[in-house]
Design an enzyme around this catalytic site. Structure first.
Site, PDB file in Angstrom:
ATOM      1  N   VAL A  19       0.510  -1.675   0.237  1.00 36.06           N
ATOM      2  CA  VAL A  19       0.080   0.088   0.099  1.00 36.06           C
ATOM      3  C   VAL A  19       1.194   1.489   0.044  1.00 36.06           C
ATOM      4  O   VAL A  19       0.346   2.690   0.385  1.00 36.06           O
ATOM      5  CB  VAL A  19      -1.025  -0.128   1.345  1.00 36.06           C
ATOM      6  N   ASP A  43       0.839  -5.527   2.766  1.00 33.03           N
ATOM      7  CA  ASP A  43       2.313  -4.569   3.627  1.00 33.03           C
ATOM      8  C   ASP A  43       2.088  -3.068   3.785  1.00 33.03           C
ATOM      9  O   ASP A  43       2.087  -2.446   2.850  1.00 33.03           O
ATOM     10  CB  ASP A  43       3.687  -4.233   2.505  1.00 33.03           C
ATOM     11  N   TYR A  48       4.026   5.530   5.755  1.00 31.92           N
ATOM     12  CA  TYR A  48       2.943   6.157   4.727  1.00 31.92           C
ATOM     13  C   TYR A  48       1.779   5.852   5.412  1.00 31.92           C
ATOM     14  O   TYR A  48       0.403   6.080   4.490  1.00 31.92           O
ATOM     15  CB  TYR A  48       2.585   4.045   4.346  1.00 31.92           C
ATOM     16  N   LYS A  73       6.737  -1.222   9.488  1.00 30.16           N
ATOM     17  CA  LYS A  73       7.838  -0.602   9.775  1.00 30.16           C
ATOM     18  C   LYS A  73       7.859   0.427  10.043  1.00 30.16           C
ATOM     19  O   LYS A  73       6.937   1.312   9.890  1.00 30.16           O
ATOM     20  CB  LYS A  73       8.491  -0.660   7.620  1.00 30.16           C
ATOM     21  N   HIS A 106      12.385   0.472   8.161  1.00 31.36           N
ATOM     22  CA  HIS A 106      12.317   0.618   7.187  1.00 31.36           C
ATOM     23  C   HIS A 106      13.154   1.379   6.376  1.00 31.36           C
ATOM     24  O   HIS A 106      13.829   1.300   4.881  1.00 31.36           O
ATOM     25  CB  HIS A 106      11.399   2.411   7.110  1.00 31.36           C
ATOM     26  N   SER A 134      14.725  -3.724   5.849  1.00 35.70           N
ATOM     27  CA  SER A 134      14.404  -2.448   4.846  1.00 35.70           C
ATOM     28  C   SER A 134      15.441  -1.823   4.540  1.00 35.70           C
ATOM     29  O   SER A 134      15.775  -1.372   5.038  1.00 35.70           O
ATOM     30  CB  SER A 134      13.127  -2.628   5.147  1.00 35.70           C
ATOM     31  N   GLN A 156      13.623  -6.325   3.275  1.00 36.06           N
ATOM     32  CA  GLN A 156      12.803  -5.873   1.601  1.00 36.06           C
ATOM     33  C   GLN A 156      14.099  -4.122   0.863  1.00 36.06           C
ATOM     34  O   GLN A 156      14.259  -3.625   1.002  1.00 36.06           O
ATOM     35  CB  GLN A 156      11.962  -4.958   2.523  1.00 36.06           C
ATOM     36  N   LYS A 227       1.411  -3.385  -5.703  1.00 33.87           N
ATOM     37  CA  LYS A 227       0.431  -2.600  -6.213  1.00 33.87           C
ATOM     38  C   LYS A 227       0.037  -1.651  -7.042  1.00 33.87           C
ATOM     39  O   LYS A 227       0.208  -1.583  -7.777  1.00 33.87           O
ATOM     40  CB  LYS A 227       0.870  -1.132  -4.882  1.00 33.87           C
ATOM     41  N   SER A 228      -1.548  -2.476  -6.222  1.00 33.88           N
ATOM     42  CA  SER A 228      -2.910  -0.641  -8.014  1.00 33.88           C
ATOM     43  C   SER A 228      -3.796  -0.507  -7.017  1.00 33.88           C
ATOM     44  O   SER A 228      -3.914  -1.164  -5.902  1.00 33.88           O
ATOM     45  CB  SER A 228      -2.555  -1.972  -8.191  1.00 33.88           C
ATOM     46  N   ASN A 237      -2.629  -8.830 -11.255  1.00 36.94           N
ATOM     47  CA  ASN A 237      -0.484  -9.594 -10.236  1.00 36.94           C
ATOM     48  C   ASN A 237      -1.309 -10.918  -9.393  1.00 36.94           C
ATOM     49  O   ASN A 237       0.220 -11.364  -8.998  1.00 36.94           O
ATOM     50  CB  ASN A 237      -0.699  -8.479  -9.583  1.00 36.94           C
TER      51      ASN A 237
END
Length: 280
Positions: A19, A43, A48, A73, A106, A134, A156, A227-228, A237
């Protein structure tokens, strides 16, 4: 769904829904759509600003919590033992859950050792089922791996056909850490969706470029979180387990590797300054 087994025995779906850059106002709807499609790995991240949307979607989904795999994260502004500890509690509240399946640092910026200590404590308490990092380049990854009690289960990092992280994977394999891709489509950079090799290989299997890329990464042992915001694209996907790329086609895509970022470098001081100031 195919799973990978992390270094502590936890099973993680190899395909999930990310996301990043999903508008907080749209996040609940998007995650709900993803769950309806069949995604079980979601995720998100503190940075975010949409953990609440994820939490609302999963709590309203009716799906048993044990069937879901939630990743979030810790952001740089929450780095350090005390701040990280408080931020974990805040993430749990926003996600409406009493445990997180995977928590990552992160960025390798700030007091990430203090952050990791807080994560290790929460892991030992069962609040976190797995912990990792990440955006840790090989040097930072090897460093932290040698000075923590709990080996990172996941790293990640940017991974796509043009940046396949071959050097990083040598060290991830050595330390038994799972690679997970962010940006599997390189956000369309370098004309990925118009790449003739990817188009040719995909056409051979009756698949889109996006499906071909995801299948390539999955067959390479990489966890992917495309992501979409469009349900039909989420479905596209997700539909990548009904074909297998042959060795010749795998090698064609492997040859696309440029071994450099399509975005930025953490070795660039200006990048570090930008990330360090984000969210302050």
């Amino acid at each position: 769904m195919k799973f990978v087994t992390l270094n502590n025995g936890v099973k993680m779906p190899i395909l999930g829904y990310g996301v990043y850059q999903v508008d907080p106002k749209e996040c609940e709807r998007c995650v709900s759509d993803a769950l309806e499609v069949g995604y079980r790995l979601i995720d998100t991240a503190q940075a975010y600003y949409n953990e609440e949307g994820v939490g609302a979607a999963i709590s309203n989904s009716g799906i048993p919590r044990e069937e879901l795999f939630l990743t979030t994260k810790v952001w740089i502004t929450n780095a350090g033992y005390e701040k990280a500890k408080a931020s974990i509690e805040e993430s749990l509240k926003k996600l409406k859950t009493d445990y997180i399946d995977l928590l990552l640092i992160h960025q390798p910026i700030g007091d990430y050792y203090g952050t990791y200590r807080a994560m290790e404590e929460a892991y030992e308490e069962g609040i976190l089922k797995a912990i990792g990092v990440s955006n840790f380049y090989p040097d930072r990854f090897v460093d932290i791996s040698n000075f923590v009690k709990v080996q990172p289960a996941v790293n990640q990092i940017e991974t796509h056909p043009f940046q396949q992280q071959k050097q990083a994977r040598k060290y991830l394999d050595k330390y038994h850490t799972q690679i997970e891709s962010w940006g599997p489509f390189a956000e369309g950079r370098k004309d990925l969706f118009q790449n003739p090799v990817l188009q040719e290989v995909g056409a051979k299997y009756g698949k889109t470029v996006a499906q071909t890329v995801l299948r390539f990464l999955i067959q390479s042992g990489v966890v992917v979180i495309p992501k979409s915001t469009h349900k039909e694209r989420m479905q596209e996907n997700f539909n990548v387990f009904d074909f297998t790329l042959n060795e010749d086609d795998m090698q064609k895509i492997q040859a696309l590797d440029e071994a450099e970022s399509a975005f930025f470098s953490h070795y660039d001081p200006e990048t570090v300054e930008f990330l360090a100031s984000f969210g302050k």
